[in-house]
Design a protein around this motif. Structure first.
Motif, mmCIF file in Angstrom:
data_model
loop_
_atom_site.group_PDB
_atom_site.id
_atom_site.type_symbol
_atom_site.label_atom_id
_atom_site.label_comp_id
_atom_site.label_asym_id
_atom_site.label_seq_id
_atom_site.Cartn_x
_atom_site.Cartn_y
_atom_site.Cartn_z
ATOM 1 N N VAL A 130 -63.982 95.032 65.529
ATOM 2 C CA VAL A 130 -63.698 96.059 64.527
ATOM 3 C C VAL A 130 -63.852 95.444 63.138
ATOM 4 C CG1 VAL A 130 -62.026 97.754 63.692
ATOM 5 C CG2 VAL A 130 -62.057 97.126 66.119
ATOM 6 N N CYS A 131 -64.661 96.100 62.302
ATOM 7 C CA CYS A 131 -64.929 95.612 60.944
ATOM 8 C C CYS A 131 -64.878 96.786 59.964
ATOM 9 C CB CYS A 131 -66.316 94.972 60.862
ATOM 10 S SG CYS A 131 -66.581 93.579 61.968
ATOM 11 N N VAL A 168 -55.364 88.714 52.037
ATOM 12 C CA VAL A 168 -54.683 89.971 51.729
ATOM 13 C C VAL A 168 -55.539 91.154 52.161
ATOM 14 C CG1 VAL A 168 -53.869 91.454 49.850
ATOM 15 C CG2 VAL A 168 -53.304 89.015 49.861
ATOM 16 N N ARG A 169 -56.843 91.087 51.874
ATOM 17 C CA ARG A 169 -57.747 92.170 52.242
ATOM 18 C C ARG A 169 -57.829 92.311 53.759
ATOM 19 N NH1 ARG A 169 -63.221 92.988 53.369
ATOM 20 N NH2 ARG A 169 -64.083 94.926 52.521
ATOM 21 N N GLY A 170 -57.912 91.168 54.461
ATOM 22 C CA GLY A 170 -57.986 91.217 55.913
ATOM 23 C C GLY A 170 -56.721 91.778 56.540
ATOM 24 N N ASN A 171 -55.568 91.373 56.008
ATOM 25 C CA ASN A 171 -54.302 91.886 56.545
ATOM 26 C C ASN A 171 -54.157 93.381 56.295
ATOM 27 O OD1 ASN A 171 -53.577 89.345 57.447
ATOM 28 N ND2 ASN A 171 -52.411 88.833 55.610
ATOM 29 N N ALA A 172 -54.600 93.836 55.112
ATOM 30 C CA ALA A 172 -54.512 95.263 54.801
ATOM 31 C C ALA A 172 -55.414 96.077 55.726
ATOM 32 C CB ALA A 172 -54.890 95.506 53.343
ATOM 33 N N PHE A 173 -56.604 95.545 56.003
ATOM 34 C CA PHE A 173 -57.524 96.261 56.896
ATOM 35 C C PHE A 173 -56.962 96.306 58.319
ATOM 36 C CE2 PHE A 173 -61.216 96.063 59.836
ATOM 37 C CZ PHE A 173 -61.672 97.354 59.626
ATOM 38 N N GLU A 174 -56.423 95.189 58.787
ATOM 39 C CA GLU A 174 -55.853 95.164 60.145
ATOM 40 C C GLU A 174 -54.692 96.146 60.259
ATOM 41 O OE1 GLU A 174 -53.641 92.051 63.205
ATOM 42 O OE2 GLU A 174 -55.031 91.273 61.685
ATOM 43 N N ASN A 206 -62.858 100.729 53.352
ATOM 44 C CA ASN A 206 -61.788 100.173 54.166
ATOM 45 C C ASN A 206 -61.640 100.952 55.471
ATOM 46 O OD1 ASN A 206 -59.907 98.074 54.340
ATOM 47 N ND2 ASN A 206 -58.208 99.434 53.844
ATOM 48 N N LEU A 207 -62.661 101.753 55.798
ATOM 49 C CA LEU A 207 -62.655 102.527 57.036
ATOM 50 C C LEU A 207 -63.159 101.648 58.179
ATOM 51 C CD1 LEU A 207 -64.192 105.867 55.710
ATOM 52 C CD2 LEU A 207 -61.774 105.371 56.142
ATOM 53 N N LYS A 215 -62.021 91.871 62.178
ATOM 54 C CA LYS A 215 -62.538 90.968 61.150
ATOM 55 C C LYS A 215 -62.709 91.721 59.834
ATOM 56 C CE LYS A 215 -62.920 87.373 63.815
ATOM 57 N NZ LYS A 215 -61.999 86.222 63.630
ATOM 58 N N SER A 216 -62.685 90.965 58.744
ATOM 59 C CA SER A 216 -62.782 91.595 57.418
ATOM 60 C C SER A 216 -64.206 91.620 56.868
ATOM 61 C CB SER A 216 -61.858 90.881 56.427
ATOM 62 O OG SER A 216 -62.200 89.509 56.321
#
Length: 330
Positions: A176-177, A24-30, A183-184, A128-129
């Motif tokens: 990109v991380c 969920v965190r990775g999808n939100a960041f992407e 979350n920037l 990547k997260s």
């Protein structure tokens, strides 16, 4: 075949994947990185990889939807062709589908993004997260991301080779991380030429699937619907050498580990151990060599095992008599 279903049918299900929270965190960041038509993502690509180009005021984001992976791969190839033929503009391909021949069978790959620059060159983007702290990230995770991106670069080169003239696929990809603990987005250009070369050599050395199939018994089948005993026999018709690092790469690793342990194969202890033991391939052979019951005394591995066994015996004898006060510490 669906190796995960096969592992379930064999009674050794694979445990793979990230936690739900990480997904969920990775999808939100992407989603944040690609928001507003990929404005932030394109800004990072321009800043890190193409400062000489016109800053992206916007980008064309083609629709890549199609039926099945083959259809999506064809639609991606068409979108890349169209974008390359429109110089002076930025194009963002969100989750394109690429095909790469692996030992005679097509493998379908889905990068996070591919950017077509105004000069017609192509760049792979990996999102990547894991965090980038003070401008740097975990080297092991960056290395894994570079190896993954190198496969995408190879697949893109296959697409580019079919165009005339062939566009340039850049060997510096954008990673990109999240910046620090926010979350920037933060980014870094990663050169994957070494990883690409290694991957290409590995692919060239792979045994082709038709050669493996020709060596199998007539009528062998890997359907998960088969009885477990018959299915296990079919799977064992394909030679496999288990090692602990298989656990992170193969759905059948738990099945192969159980078989390896039953056979007493030293590879179950790791490839470095196997390399140190020379021609000794089973634990029983190693123990027999250490006891002096088998093995060539002139073999360096056998000599080292016997020396180790002697030192162990002396240490146990010393401990048993209480020498150096270690008897009570056993």
């Amino acid at each position: 075949m669906d190796k995960a279903s096969l592992a379930d049918a064999l009674g050794s299900p694979a445990v793979f994947g990230q936690s739900q929270f990480a997904l969920v965190r990775g999808n939100a960041f992407e989603a944040r990185v690609k928001a507003d038509g990929g404005a932030e993502l394109l800004r990072l690509v321009h800043e890190k990889l193409d400062r000489g180009a016109e800053p992206p005021a916007g980008a064309h984001v083609p629709d890549l939807s199609a039926t099945g992976p083959e259809g999506r791969a064809a639609r991606t190839s068409l979108a890349l062709r169209e974008a390359t033929g429109t110089p002076g503009t930025w194009t963002l391909l969100d989750h394109p589908m690429l095909a790469l021949d692996v030992a005679g069978s097509p493998a379908f790959l889905e990068p996070d993004a591919v950017v077509v620059h105004p000069d017609g060159s192509w760049t792979v983007v990996e999102i990547k997260s894991f965090p980038m702290l003070d401008g740097s990230a975990d080297p092991a995770k960056v290395g894994a991301a570079a190896r993954q991106a190198a496969v995408y670069v190879l697949a893109l080169e296959r697409v580019a080779a079919r165009l005339d003239p062939a566009p340039r696929v850049r060997h510096r990809v954008l990673l990109v991380c999240p910046k620090d603990f926010s979350n920037l987005p933060a980014s870094s250009a990663v050169d994957v030429r070494k990883q690409r070369a290694v991957t290409e050599r590995q692919l060239a050395r792979l045994t082709r699937i038709e050669d493996i199939a020709d060596a199998l018994p007539e009528g062998v089948c890997f359907s998960p619907e088969l009885p477990a005993e018959e299915l296990a026999t079919a799977v064992e018709a394909v030679p496999a050498t288990y090692a602990p690092d298989c656990l992170s790469a193969c759905e059948l690793a738990f099945h192969c580990r159980a078989r390896s342990r039953e056979a007493g194969a030293v590879t179950s202890l790791g490839r470095p151990v196997r390399a140190e033991l020379g021609g000794l391939s089973t634990v029983e052979e190693v123990l027999a060599a250490a006891r002096g019951e088998a093995g060539d005394p002139d073999d360096p591995a056998v000599a080292a095992l016997r020396r180790a066994a002697q030192l162990r015996a002396e240490a146990l004898a010393s401990a048993g008599t209480g020498t150096s006060g270690v008897a009570g510490c056993r």
